[in-house]
Design a protein around this motif. Structure first.
Motif, PDB file in Angstrom:
ATOM      1  N   PRO A 105       0.798  -1.244   0.000  1.00 60.30           N
ATOM      2  CA  PRO A 105       0.000   0.000   0.000  1.00 60.30           C
ATOM      3  C   PRO A 105       0.824   1.284   0.000  1.00 60.30           C
ATOM      4  CG  PRO A 105      -1.035  -1.618   1.403  1.00 60.30           C
ATOM      5  CD  PRO A 105       0.290  -2.210   0.976  1.00 60.30           C
ATOM      6  N   PRO A 106       1.915   1.379   0.760  1.00 60.50           N
ATOM      7  CA  PRO A 106       2.692   2.630   0.705  1.00 60.50           C
ATOM      8  C   PRO A 106       3.274   2.905  -0.688  1.00 60.50           C
ATOM      9  CG  PRO A 106       3.287   1.388   2.663  1.00 60.50           C
ATOM     10  CD  PRO A 106       2.425   0.489   1.828  1.00 60.50           C
ATOM     11  N   THR A 107       3.683   1.849  -1.407  1.00 66.03           N
ATOM     12  CA  THR A 107       4.221   2.029  -2.759  1.00 66.03           C
ATOM     13  C   THR A 107       3.125   2.479  -3.711  1.00 66.03           C
ATOM     14  OG1 THR A 107       5.907   0.344  -2.359  1.00 66.03           O
ATOM     15  CG2 THR A 107       5.441   0.895  -4.663  1.00 66.03           C
ATOM     16  N   ARG A 108       1.946   1.869  -3.598  1.00 72.03           N
ATOM     17  CA  ARG A 108       0.816   2.302  -4.432  1.00 72.03           C
ATOM     18  C   ARG A 108       0.486   3.761  -4.140  1.00 72.03           C
ATOM     19  NH1 ARG A 108      -1.502  -2.783  -3.187  1.00 72.03           N
ATOM     20  NH2 ARG A 108      -2.971  -1.814  -1.776  1.00 72.03           N
ATOM     21  N   ASP A 109       0.453   4.109  -2.864  1.00 75.69           N
ATOM     22  CA  ASP A 109       0.161   5.494  -2.485  1.00 75.69           C
ATOM     23  C   ASP A 109       1.190   6.458  -3.074  1.00 75.69           C
ATOM     24  OD1 ASP A 109      -2.014   4.565  -1.060  1.00 75.69           O
ATOM     25  OD2 ASP A 109      -1.050   4.759   0.908  1.00 75.69           O
ATOM     26  N   ALA A 110       2.468   6.053  -3.041  1.00 78.25           N
ATOM     27  CA  ALA A 110       3.533   6.905  -3.593  1.00 78.25           C
ATOM     28  C   ALA A 110       3.354   7.074  -5.098  1.00 78.25           C
ATOM     29  CB  ALA A 110       4.898   6.311  -3.277  1.00 78.25           C
ATOM     30  N   LEU A 111       2.951   6.007  -5.794  1.00 72.71           N
ATOM     31  CA  LEU A 111       2.730   6.108  -7.240  1.00 72.71           C
ATOM     32  C   LEU A 111       1.534   6.996  -7.564  1.00 72.71           C
ATOM     33  CD1 LEU A 111       3.537   2.448  -8.288  1.00 72.71           C
ATOM     34  CD2 LEU A 111       4.817   4.500  -8.925  1.00 72.71           C
ATOM     35  N   GLU A 113       0.486   9.430  -5.682  1.00 74.86           N
ATOM     36  CA  GLU A 113       0.928  10.785  -5.361  1.00 74.86           C
ATOM     37  C   GLU A 113       1.775  11.347  -6.512  1.00 74.86           C
ATOM     38  OE1 GLU A 113       3.848  12.768  -2.078  1.00 74.86           O
ATOM     39  OE2 GLU A 113       2.356  11.338  -1.318  1.00 74.86           O
ATOM     40  N   LEU A 114       2.653  10.499  -7.075  1.00 74.82           N
ATOM     41  CA  LEU A 114       3.457  10.922  -8.216  1.00 74.82           C
ATOM     42  C   LEU A 114       2.570  11.278  -9.401  1.00 74.82           C
ATOM     43  CD1 LEU A 114       6.117  11.312  -9.744  1.00 74.82           C
ATOM     44  CD2 LEU A 114       6.071   8.837 -10.228  1.00 74.82           C
ATOM     45  N   ARG A 115       1.569  10.448  -9.682  1.00 74.50           N
ATOM     46  CA  ARG A 115       0.650  10.725 -10.795  1.00 74.50           C
ATOM     47  C   ARG A 115      -0.043  12.070 -10.599  1.00 74.50           C
ATOM     48  NH1 ARG A 115      -4.521   7.489 -10.559  1.00 74.50           N
ATOM     49  NH2 ARG A 115      -4.764   9.048  -8.953  1.00 74.50           N
ATOM     50  N   ASP A 116      -0.533  12.308  -9.390  1.00 72.88           N
ATOM     51  CA  ASP A 116      -1.223  13.570  -9.113  1.00 72.88           C
ATOM     52  C   ASP A 116      -0.271  14.764  -9.212  1.00 72.88           C
ATOM     53  OD1 ASP A 116      -3.489  12.051  -8.709  1.00 72.88           O
ATOM     54  OD2 ASP A 116      -3.376  12.142  -6.512  1.00 72.88           O
ATOM     55  N   GLU A 117       0.964  14.577  -8.745  1.00 74.92           N
ATOM     56  CA  GLU A 117       1.951  15.648  -8.824  1.00 74.92           C
ATOM     57  C   GLU A 117       2.299  15.944 -10.285  1.00 74.92           C
ATOM     58  OE1 GLU A 117       6.353  16.732  -6.976  1.00 74.92           O
ATOM     59  OE2 GLU A 117       5.396  14.842  -6.434  1.00 74.92           O
ATOM     60  N   MET A 118       2.428  14.911 -11.105  1.00 73.09           N
ATOM     61  CA  MET A 118       2.732  15.108 -12.518  1.00 73.09           C
ATOM     62  C   MET A 118       1.587  15.824 -13.224  1.00 73.09           C
ATOM     63  SD  MET A 118       4.624  11.508 -13.376  1.00 73.09           S
ATOM     64  CE  MET A 118       4.780  11.825 -15.116  1.00 73.09           C
TER      65      MET A 118
END
Length: 139
Positions: A105-111, A113-118
């Motif tokens: 779950p933390p890795t999915r959350d980080a991905l 977050e990256l998508r939203d930041e991009m």
């Protein structure tokens, strides 16, 4: 937005339609737009519907109907077009890891977050450009 192709294709066609409308005097019928853009009328009308709903263009129905810009091209940002056309962040499936059990779950959350930041970077960049910036400068 229905899955008729990628979100980027819809966005690109919307930009092209707006450029044609910005360079056209008066109302432009969807058939003429489709001809200029070498697109199918039915596909283009779906895109135009999103632009009407987004408040970027107006439509007049009937025999003498067509489409026209509501705003001056210099005041119409590409971010507004993106917002009118988007149904979800980025093209469908971009960094889609919701069903991938191989990530914690933390890795999915980080991905995510990256998508939203991009997407935020993309929108910030699109705010800097207008339809007028894409028009050919006439000499």
């Amino acid at each position: 937005m229905a899955d008729y192709g990628s979100s980027t294709r819809w966005f690109g066609m919307a930009l092209q339609a707006l450029i044609v409308l910005a360079d056209h005097d008066g109302l432009c019928p969807s058939g003429k737009l489709a001809e200029k853009l070498e697109s199918q009328s039915a596909f283009l009308r779906k895109i135009l519907t999103h632009l009407v709903k987004g408040g970027l263009i107006q439509a007049k129905e009937g025999r003498d109907g067509g489409y026209s810009l509501i705003k001056d091209p210099a005041d119409l940002t590409l971010a507004e077009v993106y917002e009118a056309m988007k149904a979800e962040p980025f093209p469908k499936g971009f960094l889609d890891v919701a069903t991938k059990e191989c990530f914690a779950p933390p890795t999915r959350d980080a991905l995510f977050e990256l998508r939203d930041e991009m997407e935020s970077w993309l929108v910030d960049g699109l705010k800097q450009k207008t339809i007028a910036d894409l028009l050919v400068k006439k000499k």
